[in-house]
Design a protein around this motif. Structure first.
Motif, PDB file in Angstrom:
ATOM      1  N   CYS A   1       0.832  -1.200   0.000  1.00 53.00           N
ATOM      2  CA  CYS A   1       0.000   0.000   0.000  1.00 53.00           C
ATOM      3  C   CYS A   1       0.869   1.252   0.000  1.00 53.00           C
ATOM      4  O   CYS A   1       1.790   1.382   0.816  1.00 53.00           O
ATOM      5  N   ASP A   2       0.568   2.180  -0.919  1.00 45.45           N
ATOM      6  CA  ASP A   2       1.249   3.476  -0.930  1.00 45.45           C
ATOM      7  C   ASP A   2       0.845   4.255   0.311  1.00 45.45           C
ATOM      8  O   ASP A   2      -0.323   4.226   0.727  1.00 45.45           O
ATOM      9  N   ALA A   3       1.799   4.946   0.905  1.00 43.39           N
ATOM     10  CA  ALA A   3       1.550   5.737   2.101  1.00 43.39           C
ATOM     11  C   ALA A   3       2.514   6.921   2.112  1.00 43.39           C
ATOM     12  O   ALA A   3       3.456   6.979   1.324  1.00 43.39           O
ATOM     13  N   VAL A   4       2.258   7.850   3.018  1.00 42.41           N
ATOM     14  CA  VAL A   4       3.147   8.993   3.223  1.00 42.41           C
ATOM     15  C   VAL A   4       3.519   8.995   4.697  1.00 42.41           C
ATOM     16  O   VAL A   4       2.638   8.911   5.568  1.00 42.41           O
TER      17      VAL A   4
ATOM     18  N   MET B   1       4.593  17.597   6.409  1.00 41.33           N
ATOM     19  CA  MET B   1       3.265  17.381   5.843  1.00 41.33           C
ATOM     20  C   MET B   1       2.668  18.679   5.296  1.00 41.33           C
ATOM     21  O   MET B   1       1.640  18.641   4.635  1.00 41.33           O
ATOM     22  N   GLY B   2       3.294  19.810   5.558  1.00 40.55           N
ATOM     23  CA  GLY B   2       2.738  21.099   5.167  1.00 40.55           C
ATOM     24  C   GLY B   2       2.399  21.200   3.703  1.00 40.55           C
ATOM     25  O   GLY B   2       1.292  21.606   3.326  1.00 40.55           O
ATOM     26  N   THR B   3       3.328  20.827   2.844  1.00 44.35           N
ATOM     27  CA  THR B   3       3.085  20.901   1.417  1.00 44.35           C
ATOM     28  C   THR B   3       1.960  19.962   1.015  1.00 44.35           C
ATOM     29  O   THR B   3       1.112  20.314   0.194  1.00 44.35           O
ATOM     30  N   LEU B   4       1.916  18.778   1.614  1.00 44.52           N
ATOM     31  CA  LEU B   4       0.853  17.827   1.297  1.00 44.52           C
ATOM     32  C   LEU B   4      -0.513  18.338   1.728  1.00 44.52           C
ATOM     33  O   LEU B   4      -1.500  18.194   0.999  1.00 44.52           O
ATOM     34  N   ILE B   5      -0.602  18.944   2.903  1.00 49.79           N
ATOM     35  CA  ILE B   5      -1.870  19.494   3.374  1.00 49.79           C
ATOM     36  C   ILE B   5      -2.291  20.655   2.466  1.00 49.79           C
ATOM     37  O   ILE B   5      -3.454  20.753   2.071  1.00 49.79           O
ATOM     38  N   ALA B   6      -1.361  21.527   2.122  1.00 48.19           N
ATOM     39  CA  ALA B   6      -1.666  22.659   1.229  1.00 48.19           C
ATOM     40  C   ALA B   6      -2.094  22.161  -0.148  1.00 48.19           C
ATOM     41  O   ALA B   6      -3.050  22.679  -0.739  1.00 48.19           O
TER      42      ALA B   6
ATOM     43  N   THR C   1      -5.067   7.621   8.809  1.00 49.39           N
ATOM     44  CA  THR C   1      -3.782   7.635   9.489  1.00 49.39           C
ATOM     45  C   THR C   1      -3.634   6.329  10.248  1.00 49.39           C
ATOM     46  O   THR C   1      -4.553   5.902  10.947  1.00 49.39           O
ATOM     47  N   VAL C   2      -2.472   5.694  10.058  1.00 51.41           N
ATOM     48  CA  VAL C   2      -2.202   4.422  10.737  1.00 51.41           C
ATOM     49  C   VAL C   2      -0.845   4.487  11.429  1.00 51.41           C
ATOM     50  O   VAL C   2       0.050   5.218  11.011  1.00 51.41           O
ATOM     51  N   MET C   3      -0.733   3.700  12.484  1.00 49.20           N
ATOM     52  CA  MET C   3       0.544   3.471  13.154  1.00 49.20           C
ATOM     53  C   MET C   3       1.013   2.108  12.672  1.00 49.20           C
ATOM     54  O   MET C   3       0.289   1.119  12.793  1.00 49.20           O
ATOM     55  N   CYS C   4       2.202   2.066  12.089  1.00 43.23           N
ATOM     56  CA  CYS C   4       2.728   0.820  11.541  1.00 43.23           C
ATOM     57  C   CYS C   4       4.223   0.780  11.826  1.00 43.23           C
ATOM     58  O   CYS C   4       4.953   1.714  11.466  1.00 43.23           O
ATOM     59  N   GLY C   5       4.690  -0.258  12.492  1.00 39.28           N
ATOM     60  CA  GLY C   5       6.103  -0.373  12.804  1.00 39.28           C
ATOM     61  C   GLY C   5       6.623   0.766  13.657  1.00 39.28           C
ATOM     62  O   GLY C   5       7.782   1.152  13.537  1.00 39.28           O
ATOM     63  N   GLY C   6       5.764   1.323  14.518  1.00 34.79           N
ATOM     64  CA  GLY C   6       6.175   2.416  15.400  1.00 34.79           C
ATOM     65  C   GLY C   6       6.152   3.791  14.756  1.00 34.79           C
ATOM     66  O   GLY C   6       6.507   4.776  15.399  1.00 34.79           O
ATOM     67  N   ASN C   7       5.734   3.899  13.492  1.00 34.90           N
ATOM     68  CA  ASN C   7       5.668   5.189  12.801  1.00 34.90           C
ATOM     69  C   ASN C   7       4.258   5.453  12.309  1.00 34.90           C
ATOM     70  O   ASN C   7       3.490   4.523  12.061  1.00 34.90           O
ATOM     71  N   LEU C   8       3.944   6.745  12.139  1.00 29.79           N
ATOM     72  CA  LEU C   8       2.651   7.135  11.578  1.00 29.79           C
ATOM     73  C   LEU C   8       2.752   7.260  10.069  1.00 29.79           C
ATOM     74  O   LEU C   8       3.770   7.722   9.537  1.00 29.79           O
ATOM     75  N   TYR C   9       1.659   6.868   9.388  1.00 29.13           N
ATOM     76  CA  TYR C   9       1.570   6.977   7.942  1.00 29.13           C
ATOM     77  C   TYR C   9       0.178   7.447   7.562  1.00 29.13           C
ATOM     78  O   TYR C   9      -0.801   7.133   8.244  1.00 29.13           O
ATOM     79  N   ARG C  10       0.112   8.149   6.458  1.00 28.77           N
ATOM     80  CA  ARG C  10      -1.165   8.589   5.904  1.00 28.77           C
ATOM     81  C   ARG C  10      -1.419   7.776   4.639  1.00 28.77           C
ATOM     82  O   ARG C  10      -0.564   7.708   3.757  1.00 28.77           O
ATOM     83  N   ILE C  11      -2.598   7.170   4.580  1.00 24.63           N
ATOM     84  CA  ILE C  11      -3.003   6.351   3.447  1.00 24.63           C
ATOM     85  C   ILE C  11      -4.224   7.004   2.813  1.00 24.63           C
ATOM     86  O   ILE C  11      -5.142   7.431   3.527  1.00 24.63           O
TER      87      ILE C  11
ATOM     88  N   PRO D   1       5.688  12.764  10.445  1.00 25.94           N
ATOM     89  CA  PRO D   1       5.444  14.073   9.849  1.00 25.94           C
ATOM     90  C   PRO D   1       6.390  14.437   8.709  1.00 25.94           C
ATOM     91  O   PRO D   1       6.391  15.567   8.253  1.00 25.94           O
ATOM     92  N   TRP D   2       7.179  13.505   8.221  1.00 25.51           N
ATOM     93  CA  TRP D   2       8.201  13.845   7.236  1.00 25.51           C
ATOM     94  C   TRP D   2       7.661  14.085   5.841  1.00 25.51           C
ATOM     95  O   TRP D   2       8.285  14.745   5.038  1.00 25.51           O
ATOM     96  N   GLY D   3       6.527  13.465   5.510  1.00 23.81           N
ATOM     97  CA  GLY D   3       5.930  13.678   4.202  1.00 23.81           C
ATOM     98  C   GLY D   3       6.585  12.906   3.070  1.00 23.81           C
ATOM     99  O   GLY D   3       6.436  13.259   1.913  1.00 23.81           O
TER     100      GLY D   3
END
Length: 189
Positions: free
Chosen positions: A17-20, A142-147, A47-57, A23-25
């Protein structure tokens, strides 16, 4: 305000699954078979927690988590003849309220991240939207992605032919900029 998931909402990815990364984007691929804890599902992303990190799907990839993809909430759209700058601007604020920070289950309007939104009629027809917003932290990847998400959603509005979303750092964001409802949701009375 937002849909939160209990810690029992653990899922196993049924496919890559593609994810971002948050907060690194950075774009990444979460592998089939990985365990993911769904923490929020808002505004067209999960938003998921996977392997101790957050990702946006993206919502379109909800099936990878064993979830039914959700259609975007229908918006009331004025007829072309009813469009004026005020109507377009009101619609724009409504759309901005569907954009979420992936770490916080509150939309960017109630978080106080949107400093301004104006609509201007263009001589050739249609409207230009100009949004000025900030982030909770200047270094957020994530700023650019949110914008970009906000801009894409704004361009889907009837009559909108141009949209810009400018990230600004002055004044710096503070918790006092949050709406009362957002402060209550976050337990910040």
């Amino acid at each position: 305000m937002g849909e939160r998931y209990a810690e029992t909402e653990s899922r196993v990815l049924a496919r890559d699954c593609d994810a971002v990364s948050v907060p690194w984007g950075r774009p990444e691929t979460l592998p089939e078979g990985a365990h993911a804890l769904v923490t929020q599902r808002l505004g067209g992303s999960i938003t998921v927690m996977c392997g101790g990190n957050l990702y946006r799907i993206a919502e379109r990839d909800a099936d990878a988590l064993g979830l039914e993809p959700r259609a975007a909430a229908p918006r009331s759209a004025p007829a072309e003849g009813e469009l004026d700058a005020d109507t377009v601007e009101r619609s724009a604020w409504e759309v901005l309220g569907t954009c979420y920070d992936p770490e916080i289950p509150i939309d960017i309007v109630n978080l106080g991240l949107v400093y301004g939104c104006t609509a201007e009629a263009l001589p050739e027809g249609g409207f230009r939207l100009a949004v000025r917003m900030t982030l909770t932290a200047p270094g957020c990847g994530m700023g650019t992605l949110i914008a970009d998400e906000a801009r894409e959603k704004l361009l889907e509005l009837p009559g909108v032919t141009e949209a810009t979303v400018e990230l600004a750092w002055d004044p710096p964001w503070s918790r006092e900029m949050m709406s009362e409802a957002a402060r209550l949701e976050m337990g910040m009375f």
